[in-house]
Design a protein around this motif. Structure first.
Motif, PDB file in Angstrom:
ATOM      1  N   PHE A 197      45.197  74.539  64.965  1.00 48.62           N
ATOM      2  CA  PHE A 197      44.033  75.323  64.541  1.00 48.62           C
ATOM      3  C   PHE A 197      43.762  75.118  63.057  1.00 48.62           C
ATOM      4  O   PHE A 197      42.596  75.049  62.624  1.00 48.62           O
ATOM      5  CB  PHE A 197      44.289  76.807  64.840  1.00 48.62           C
ATOM      6  N   ALA A 198      44.821  74.993  62.260  1.00 54.72           N
ATOM      7  CA  ALA A 198      44.648  74.793  60.819  1.00 54.72           C
ATOM      8  C   ALA A 198      43.922  73.487  60.513  1.00 54.72           C
ATOM      9  O   ALA A 198      43.198  73.390  59.518  1.00 54.72           O
ATOM     10  CB  ALA A 198      46.009  74.806  60.119  1.00 54.72           C
ATOM     11  N   SER A 199      44.084  72.480  61.364  1.00 58.29           N
ATOM     12  CA  SER A 199      43.379  71.214  61.165  1.00 58.29           C
ATOM     13  C   SER A 199      41.891  71.359  61.466  1.00 58.29           C
ATOM     14  O   SER A 199      41.056  70.703  60.837  1.00 58.29           O
ATOM     15  CB  SER A 199      43.995  70.123  62.039  1.00 58.29           C
ATOM     16  N   ALA A 200      41.569  72.207  62.428  1.00 54.79           N
ATOM     17  CA  ALA A 200      40.159  72.499  62.702  1.00 54.79           C
ATOM     18  C   ALA A 200      39.541  73.257  61.533  1.00 54.79           C
ATOM     19  O   ALA A 200      38.400  72.984  61.127  1.00 54.79           O
ATOM     20  CB  ALA A 200      40.034  73.315  63.981  1.00 54.79           C
ATOM     21  N   GLU A 201      40.306  74.208  60.973  1.00 54.71           N
ATOM     22  CA  GLU A 201      39.801  74.946  59.816  1.00 54.71           C
ATOM     23  C   GLU A 201      39.578  74.018  58.624  1.00 54.71           C
ATOM     24  O   GLU A 201      38.597  74.168  57.878  1.00 54.71           O
ATOM     25  CB  GLU A 201      40.784  76.061  59.446  1.00 54.71           C
ATOM     26  N   ALA A 202      40.479  73.056  58.446  1.00 57.87           N
ATOM     27  CA  ALA A 202      40.331  72.101  57.346  1.00 57.87           C
ATOM     28  C   ALA A 202      39.071  71.264  57.521  1.00 57.87           C
ATOM     29  O   ALA A 202      38.344  70.988  56.552  1.00 57.87           O
ATOM     30  CB  ALA A 202      41.560  71.199  57.265  1.00 57.87           C
ATOM     31  N   LEU A 203      38.777  70.863  58.766  1.00 57.18           N
ATOM     32  CA  LEU A 203      37.556  70.111  59.043  1.00 57.18           C
ATOM     33  C   LEU A 203      36.331  70.971  58.775  1.00 57.18           C
ATOM     34  O   LEU A 203      35.358  70.514  58.148  1.00 57.18           O
ATOM     35  CB  LEU A 203      37.565  69.630  60.492  1.00 57.18           C
TER      36      LEU A 203
END
Length: 244
Positions: A197-203
Motif C-alpha cells: 500500500f505504501a508503494s501506491a501512496e508513493a505513486l
C-alpha cells in the motif's frame, strides 16, 4: 467478443452498445497483471457496462502480454516483462521499498515503443481520438499503462491504476512533470502483500506533486480490484462516452 492481432499483440475486443457498424464513442484499454491468462479482465467489460448510456457505444481492448510463463510453472500465464518474484516479495517483506520504486524493470524500455505501436493500431482500428480513451490495468498491467500514459504526447481521458505501484522513479518523475495534465483513478488494498500500500501512496504523491488530478480509492483488502474501484472506472467510461 473477438480475438484480433494488432501490431503483433493478441487483443480481446468487446463492443458494448450501438449497432455493429457504428464507431465507438469511447475506447477502453485494460492490461492484465503478471501471470494472468490474458483474458481474465474481459468480464469487467460487462461489469462496468451498466454505467454506459443506452445510446452510446464503447469498445474495450484487452491486450495480451507478449511473454509466456509456462516454463516458470504458470501454464497459460502471460506477462509484459519478466519479474523476479523472490526479489519483489523480499523487498515487500523487508519494507525495502526504495529498491522497488527506483528499479527500471528489465524489458520495460524495450516494450515501451512496441506498446506505443499497439496503441496507435488501436486508435486506427477504433477511429477514436486519444482524448476519448480510458487506459489502465491491474498490477503489472497498471504499471505498463502508467508508463505509457506518462510518456505519450496526447493525454487520455483517464488513467486507471488498479493495484499498481511506483517503479522507475527517476524516469517517471521526469515524464510526469512534462506530460499533459492527467485525470487518474487509483485503487489499492491496504492489506496488499504483493505490491505494498505504501508503494501506491508513493505513486499517488508523485503524480500529485507533478500537477495531476488523482482520485485515490483505498480499500480493506489485498491484491485485487475493489467494487469502489470498478464503480469509479465505470463512471469515467460513461462520462467519456456521454460527452462524445
Amino acid at each position: 467478443m473477438s480475438n484480433e492481432n494488432l501490431a503483433g499483440f493478441r487483443c480481446w475486443v468487446v463492443d458494448l452498445g450501438g449497432p455493429p457498424d457504428r464507431p465507438p464513442d469511447a475506447v477502453v484499454v485494460l492490461c492484465h497483471g503478471f501471470g494472468a491468462p490474458g483474458d481474465d479482465l474481459v468480464p469487467l467489460a460487462r461489469e462496468v457496462g451498466r454505467f454506459i448510456p443506452d445510446d452510446r457505444k464503447v469498445r474495450f481492448y484487452f491486450p495480451v502480454g507478449p511473454l509466456g510463463l509456462d516454463q516458470f510453472g504458470l501454464p497459460g500465464g502471460r506477462a509484459w516483462w519478466q519479474i523476479d518474484m523472490e526479489r519483489l516479495l523480499n523487498a515487500t517483506a523487508t519494507r525495502n521499498l526504495d529498491e522497488l520504486h527506483r528499479t527500471l524493470p528489465d524489458g520495460l524500455e524495450t516494450l515501451r515503443p512496441r506498446f506505443g505501436e499497439l496503441m496507435d493500431a488501436i486508435r486506427q482500428d477504433s477511429g477514436c481520438p486519444a482524448e476519448r480513451f480510458v487506459i489502465g490495468g491491474f498490477s503489472q498491467g497498471a504499471m505498463l499503462a502508467t508508463d505509457y500514459v506518462l510518456h505519450c504526447d496526447a493525454a487520455p481521458a483517464s488513467l486507471i491504476i488498479f493495484s499498481g505501484a511506483l517503479i522507475a522513479e527517476d524516469d517517471w518523475i521526469r515524464a510526469a512533470e512534462s506530460c499533459p495534465k492527467l485525470d487518474v483513478l487509483q485503487s489499492h488494498g491496504r492489506d496488499d502483500t504483493v505490491l505494498p500500500f505504501a508503494s501506491a501512496e508513493a505513486l499517488r504523491e508523485m503524480l500529485k506533486r507533478s500537477g495531476h488530478e488523482v482520485d485515490f480509492e483505498p480499500f480493506d483488502g489485498g491484491h485485487t480490484i475493489s467494487g469502489g474501484g470498478l464503480q469509479g472506472f465505470g463512471q469515467r467510461i460513461a462520462a467519456v462516452a456521454g460527452s462524445a
